[in-house]
Every structure is written in structure tokens, then in C-alpha cells.
Design an enzyme around this catalytic site. Structure first.
Site, mmCIF file in Angstrom:
data_model
loop_
_atom_site.group_PDB
_atom_site.id
_atom_site.type_symbol
_atom_site.label_atom_id
_atom_site.label_comp_id
_atom_site.label_asym_id
_atom_site.label_seq_id
_atom_site.Cartn_x
_atom_site.Cartn_y
_atom_site.Cartn_z
ATOM 1 C CD1 TRP A 1 34.023 32.630 26.562
ATOM 2 C CD2 TRP A 1 35.866 31.528 27.209
ATOM 3 N NE1 TRP A 1 34.918 32.647 25.523
ATOM 4 C CE2 TRP A 1 36.054 31.986 25.893
ATOM 5 C CE3 TRP A 1 36.882 30.804 27.819
ATOM 6 C CZ2 TRP A 1 37.227 31.747 25.176
ATOM 7 C CZ3 TRP A 1 38.057 30.563 27.117
ATOM 8 C CH2 TRP A 1 38.209 31.041 25.811
ATOM 9 C CG ASP B 1 35.473 35.777 32.293
ATOM 10 O OD1 ASP B 1 36.076 36.796 31.896
ATOM 11 O OD2 ASP B 1 35.566 34.668 31.726
ATOM 12 C CE LYS C 1 39.329 36.911 24.257
ATOM 13 N NZ LYS C 1 38.599 36.088 25.214
HETATM 14 C C1 LIG Z 1 38.916 34.820 25.871
HETATM 15 C C2 LIG Z 1 38.175 34.572 27.107
HETATM 16 C C3 LIG Z 1 38.732 33.838 28.163
HETATM 17 C C4 LIG Z 1 40.092 33.182 28.081
HETATM 18 O O1 LIG Z 1 41.102 34.107 28.005
HETATM 19 P P1 LIG Z 1 42.646 33.662 27.926
HETATM 20 O O2 LIG Z 1 43.347 34.929 28.197
HETATM 21 O O3 LIG Z 1 42.856 33.126 26.544
HETATM 22 O O4 LIG Z 1 42.873 32.634 28.962
HETATM 23 C C5 LIG Z 1 37.974 33.680 29.308
HETATM 24 N N1 LIG Z 1 36.751 34.219 29.412
HETATM 25 C C6 LIG Z 1 36.184 34.929 28.422
HETATM 26 C C7 LIG Z 1 34.836 35.507 28.605
HETATM 27 C C8 LIG Z 1 36.876 35.126 27.243
HETATM 28 O O5 LIG Z 1 36.317 35.838 26.243
#
Ligand SMILES: *Cc1c(COP(=O)(O)O)cnc(C)c1O
Length: 362
Positions: free
Chosen positions: A103, A173, A197
């Protein structure tokens, strides 16, 4: 299990709290006397305004978000933020990124389009199985921010201590750890995450940004939607927002507030992760893939060391009512995502199953 549901260990979209799903079901045909479903409502209506206002207020209470931070609800998931962050925050055209897995790699690739990216530390040498030491990084004076992915969903690492940014703005993030433990928002300039998530349905990112970082003097070619000031000046309603996801997230915030808040979530999440890690540390068949000090409480990858064996275990768990345990292809093996909504009983039942499997297949 109620309703014939399974223990869902998906990395995302992921398990939701059952009481929240039941409440949504009950409000589906007629939301609190409005005569319509939230899906059918104008985002400009009074009834919807109350939904989004309460969602923001409850999130502020849950996380203790200071008044000088804006909360923005933006579509495009976490991925759109990989671009929005450099587009809006790069003033000097320079930023420091820490590379801890898939990521952050994606975020780095996107940021490179907008300025100079300095990867000040990386754990690539061991397939991102640890968090690099970031206590004394070489950070240029004029770097606009330091970027981390605070919980690596695929590789299963977490920052248990934040990096020393030497006074620079920290951007994080938090997609796969949002609301999993208390968070001191003031330590960050910007926190963001896709909500699918650990909170709600896919297609929505929440951005928590310090007000002074919302700039108007950015490249005028920046699409209107991708400017933080657009969202901040319009209460996240410059255009039609993801009304449904915001409604569901609001329910989850209320559910968390009613159930002990983030302190309680941290206690439960630590207990859940301990059940898994104690098992893995004692097992002869399965091994965790991450250095102990950096293990995630949310995403727990583990392997047998043999691809065919891994696949057989995944098939056996699925047949027994434990779903989505197949690991990501870049790590292999299995991965148990044990987000807030996964009850400890689910983790205990999985470990019981794996113990029995190991005994029978030793
Ligand atoms: C799933 C995830 C993303 C991407 O998320 P989307 O909503 O599919 O764009 C980015 N960073 C992390 C840490 C993730 O787990």
C-alpha cells in the site's frame, strides 16, 4: 451461527457488527418515519443532513478529534487519497515516504507524479515483514510531510510507535486499523482510510485533516473534486456523497460509543490477536510471517511453508465455516483479518479448528 452466517476473516470489504446490520434491516423500508429508505433520500434533505452531522459528531467524540481538524467524507476509497495527498500537501514539491509494503508502494508511485519522493526507510529486503527503525531519519528541512501506512493489511505489520518526523507533518493511511485503538489525532497532520476494512461499506474514505493544511494556492488544474478545500467548504457535499456508506459508518460509530469506545476496542483487539499469536508461536505446522515487535492486531498472515498444504488448510477452514482465510498472493499462506467486528469467539473457534487440524495432519 445466527442467520447461517460464517466467521468472515476477509481483509476487506469485511465483517460488520451484527447489531448494526440488524438496525439497518429494520430501517430499510422506512427510515424513522421519513417514509423512505436512506438510499432513496435527497442528500440535501433535513433528515439526511442530520445523519451526516451525527456521523461526524460521533466520530469526533470517538477519536477525540480536536476542533482545528476537519472531517471529510470523500468517495474514491483510500486509493484516491494516494493522489489527493501530494496534489494538496506538496508545497515545496518534496515528501518523505516510508515503504512498508504494497500500500505504501502504491502511494509512492502516485506521489512521484507530483513531486520528489524520498523513500527514507524501507523493509523491502525481507518482503516487508517488519517496520524499519524510524527514530532518526534523514529528513530534508523542506520536506512537506512524512508518509506512513500505519497498518499493512497485506503484510501484517503495524507501527506500534510513530516515526520521528523531526517536526514535519505526519500523514497516515489508517485504512485497516481505523478505530481499532485510541489515536492521538494531534500527532498527525492528516489521517485517512478507506472505511471498508474496519468500519463500513466500500467506496468511501474518511480524511481527518488539520485545517491549516487545507490550501487554496494549489495547481489550478487540480480537479475540483480532488481539492480538500472543495470538501471542507461544502460539508463533504459539494456533489452527492456516498450517502449510504456515511449512514452505515454513522451506525458503527454509535455502536462503538455504546460499547466502550476505542479503549475497549483496543483491549478486545489485543486479546483476540493474542489468541492467534499464542497459537502460532506454539504451533509446529504454522508460523507467523512478521517480526514479533511489529505484528498487526488486525491482519495476521501465517504459513505452513508449503503451498499445497496452505491450500488444503484454506479449503478445510472454509468447509468448517471460516471464510476468506486465503493469504494475499504476495505473502502466500493464510491471513486472518480480525477487525473490530470479529468476536473473540470467532478467533477462539478458528484456533480450536487449526489445533485439531494440526493434530490430525501432523
Ligand atoms: C485497502 C487498502 C487501501 C485501498 O483502499 P480502497 O478503498 O480499495 O482504495 C489503501 N490502503 C490500505 C492500508 C488498505 O488496506
Amino acid at each position: 451461527m445466527k442467520y447461517g452466517r460464517v466467521y468472515n476473516f476477509s481483509a476487506g470489504p469485511a465483517i460488520m457488527p451484527e447489531p448494526v446490520l440488524e438496525e439497518i434491516r429494520d430501517e430499510m423500508m422506512n427510515y424513522r418515519g421519513s417514509g423512505m429508505c436512506v438510499m432513496e433520500m435527497s442528500h440535501r434533505s433535513k433528515v439526511y443532513q442530520q445523519i451526516i452531522d451525527e456521523a461526524e459528531a460521533d466520530l469526533r467524540t470517538l477519536m477525540g478529534i480536536p476542533d482545528n481538524y476537519k472531517v471529510l467524507f470523500i468517495q474514491g476509497g483510500a486509493t484516491l487519497q494516494f493522489a489527493m495527498i501530494p496534489m494538496n500537501l506538496m508545497k515545496n514539491g518534496k515528501a518523505v515516504y516510508i515503504e512498508t509494503g504494497a500500500w505504501s508502494k502504491k502511494a509512492i508511485a502516485e506521489a512521484k507524479k507530483y513531486g520528489e519522493v524520498i523513500v527514507a526507510a524501507s523493509s523491502k529486503d525481507r518482503n516487508y515483514a517488519y517496520i524499519p527503525d524510524c527514530s532518526d531519519l534523514d529528513i530534508p528541512e523542506d520536506a512537506d510531510y512524512v508518509y506512513i501506512c500505519e497498518n499493512e493489511t497485506i503484510h501484517g505489520t503495524t507501527w506500534h510507535n510513530l516515526p520521528n518526523t523531526k517536526g514535519h507533518i505526519l500523514v497516515s493511511d489508517q485504512s485497516s486499523m481505523f478505530l481499532s485503538r485510541p489515536c492521538n489525532v494531534a500527532d498527525y497532520g492528516l489521517i485517512y482510510g478507506g472505511v471498508q476494512k474496519n468500519i463500513g461499506p466500500a467506496g468511501l474514505a474518511i480524511v481527518i485533516i488539520r485545517e491549516d493544511l487545507i490550501r487554496e494556492d494549489i495547481d489550478p488544474k487540480t480537479p475540483i473534486y480532488m481539492r480538500y478545500d472543495t470538501h471542507a467548504n461544502n460539508g463533504s457535499m459539494y456533489n452527492t456523497p456516498n450517502c449510504w456508506a456515511i449512514y452505515v459508518c454513522g451506525k458503527v460509530f454509535k455502536y462503538l460509543l455504546k460499547n466502550g469506545g476505542l479503549e475497549h476496542m483496543a483491549t478486545v483487539n489485543e486479546a483476540k490477536a493474542k489468541v492467534m499469536y499464542d497459537f502460532l508461536d506454539a504451533s509446529k505446522m504454522f508460523q507467523g510471517t512478521v517480526d514479533k515487535k511489529d505484528r498487526s492486531l488486525m491482519n495476521i498472515p501465517f504459513v505452513t511453508g508449503d503451498k499445497d498444504k496452505d491450500a488444503a488448510v484454506v479449503a478445510a477452514t472454509k468447509a468448517a465455516g471460516f471464510d476468506n482465510l486465503k493469504g494475499h498472493k504476495s505473502v502466500g499462506g493464510l491471513r486472518a483479518s480480525v477487525y473490530n467486528a470479529m468476536p473473540i469467539e470467532g478467533v477462539e473457534a478458528l484456533v480450536e479448528f487449526l489445533k485439531k487440524y494440526e493434530a490430525e495432519n501432523a
